[in-house]
Write a protein that holds these residues in place. Structure first.
Motif, mmCIF file in Angstrom:
data_model
loop_
_atom_site.group_PDB
_atom_site.id
_atom_site.type_symbol
_atom_site.label_atom_id
_atom_site.label_comp_id
_atom_site.label_asym_id
_atom_site.label_seq_id
_atom_site.Cartn_x
_atom_site.Cartn_y
_atom_site.Cartn_z
ATOM 1 N N LYS A 69 0.837 -1.204 0.000
ATOM 2 C CA LYS A 69 0.000 0.000 0.000
ATOM 3 C C LYS A 69 0.873 1.255 0.000
ATOM 4 C CE LYS A 69 -4.050 1.885 0.246
ATOM 5 N NZ LYS A 69 -4.933 1.866 -0.888
ATOM 6 N N LYS A 70 1.966 1.226 0.785
ATOM 7 C CA LYS A 70 2.881 2.369 0.798
ATOM 8 C C LYS A 70 3.534 2.568 -0.570
ATOM 9 C CE LYS A 70 4.168 2.433 5.666
ATOM 10 N NZ LYS A 70 5.266 2.258 6.630
ATOM 11 N N GLN A 72 2.260 1.700 -3.487
ATOM 12 C CA GLN A 72 1.231 2.232 -4.390
ATOM 13 C C GLN A 72 1.031 3.720 -4.158
ATOM 14 O OE1 GLN A 72 -2.250 -0.154 -3.688
ATOM 15 N NE2 GLN A 72 -1.572 -1.797 -5.033
ATOM 16 N N ASN A 73 0.981 4.127 -2.899
ATOM 17 C CA ASN A 73 0.809 5.551 -2.589
ATOM 18 C C ASN A 73 2.006 6.360 -3.070
ATOM 19 O OD1 ASN A 73 -1.687 5.120 -1.441
ATOM 20 N ND2 ASN A 73 -0.906 5.009 0.641
ATOM 21 N N SER A 74 3.203 5.801 -2.938
ATOM 22 C CA SER A 74 4.406 6.498 -3.396
ATOM 23 C C SER A 74 4.419 6.631 -4.919
ATOM 24 C CB SER A 74 5.660 5.761 -2.936
ATOM 25 O OG SER A 74 5.743 5.784 -1.536
ATOM 26 N N GLN A 75 3.988 5.589 -5.616
ATOM 27 C CA GLN A 75 3.934 5.665 -7.079
ATOM 28 C C GLN A 75 2.898 6.688 -7.541
ATOM 29 O OE1 GLN A 75 3.341 1.573 -8.190
ATOM 30 N NE2 GLN A 75 5.540 1.197 -8.378
ATOM 31 N N LYS A 76 1.753 6.723 -6.862
ATOM 32 C CA LYS A 76 0.744 7.737 -7.203
ATOM 33 C C LYS A 76 1.299 9.137 -6.955
ATOM 34 C CE LYS A 76 -3.403 5.023 -6.250
ATOM 35 N NZ LYS A 76 -4.544 4.844 -5.337
ATOM 36 N N ALA A 77 2.006 9.318 -5.848
ATOM 37 C CA ALA A 77 2.595 10.623 -5.538
ATOM 38 C C ALA A 77 3.648 10.993 -6.572
ATOM 39 C CB ALA A 77 3.205 10.604 -4.138
ATOM 40 N N LYS A 80 1.730 12.117 -9.651
ATOM 41 C CA LYS A 80 1.101 13.417 -9.375
ATOM 42 C C LYS A 80 2.136 14.530 -9.344
ATOM 43 C CE LYS A 80 -2.848 11.874 -6.617
ATOM 44 N NZ LYS A 80 -3.431 11.889 -5.266
ATOM 45 N N ASN A 96 4.490 15.868 -3.057
ATOM 46 C CA ASN A 96 4.526 14.549 -3.693
ATOM 47 C C ASN A 96 5.939 13.985 -3.772
ATOM 48 O OD1 ASN A 96 1.736 14.060 -4.241
ATOM 49 N ND2 ASN A 96 1.844 15.696 -5.745
ATOM 50 N N ILE A 99 6.711 12.428 -0.407
ATOM 51 C CA ILE A 99 6.011 11.143 -0.243
ATOM 52 C C ILE A 99 6.679 10.060 -1.078
ATOM 53 C CG2 ILE A 99 3.836 9.934 -0.691
ATOM 54 C CD1 ILE A 99 2.384 12.569 -0.069
ATOM 55 N N ASN A 103 9.576 5.691 -0.104
ATOM 56 C CA ASN A 103 9.440 4.256 -0.340
ATOM 57 C C ASN A 103 9.937 3.772 -1.692
ATOM 58 O OD1 ASN A 103 8.032 3.720 2.154
ATOM 59 N ND2 ASN A 103 6.320 4.808 1.273
#
Length: 173
Positions: A69-70, A72-77, A80, A96, A99, A103
């Motif tokens: 999950k971390k 995925q959030n880092s890739q989205k950031a 973005k 971003n 973030i 990770n």
């Protein structure tokens, strides 16, 4: 199915006893009940050990899910941040990038976001180090050479300028 029905017929015709002796204890039962006991015991032990395995593996599974999950959030950031850098939104790039760098390992996109972050911060030292990191990757090498040439023009560094021109000729860029 044939094996089960044949075994049941054989056990009903051959009526006998199963005798188990252990430390002066004696247990007598019919073979059908003994087999039924063995089947139920093996099934319950299978359920118990599979449940125990799930309980023991639960922390590792939970840790893996949190890590994924971390990531995925880092890739989205990261995505973005790159998009925000294209329209010049400094706050989104800063947020971003912080973030994403927690990770993610050093990749071309992360280095590109780091470059945009250092340019928007107007930090020449960070910009230079990020551009030199970008030189190591074949994909980002043209961008790094172009950035270092403009950096050399800005700082009026003739040595860096000539080195980058030579590097661009060597790399056929």
């Amino acid at each position: 199915m044939i094996l089960v029905s044949s075994s049941a017929m054989w056990l009903s015709k051959n009526d006998g006893h199963v005798v188990i002796e252990w430390f002066d204890w004696e247990l007598k039962t019919k073979p059908a009940f003994f087999l039924l006991f063995l089947i139920i015991t093996s099934f319950l032990s299978y359920l118990f050990f599979s449940f125990l395995k799930k309980i023991l593996n639960f922390p590792f599974i939970l840790k893996k899910r949190i890590k994924n999950k971390k990531l995925q959030n880092s890739q989205k950031a990261l995505f973005k941040g790159i998009i925000a850098s294209s329209y010049g939104n400094k706050e989104e790039v800063f947020k971003n990038f912080s973030i994403a760098k927690r990770n993610l390992k050093a990749s071309s996109l992360l280095l590109l976001l780091e470059l945009q972050n250092s340019i928007l911060k107007k930090s020449d030292k960070e910009t230079f180090t990020t551009l030199t990191k970008l030189l190591d990757n074949d994909i980002s090498k043209p961008l790094a050479i172009k950035g270092l040439i403009s950096y050399a023009n800005k700082k009026k560094d003739l040595e860096l300028f000539s080195n980058m021109l030579n590097k661009s000729l060597d790399s056929k860029i």
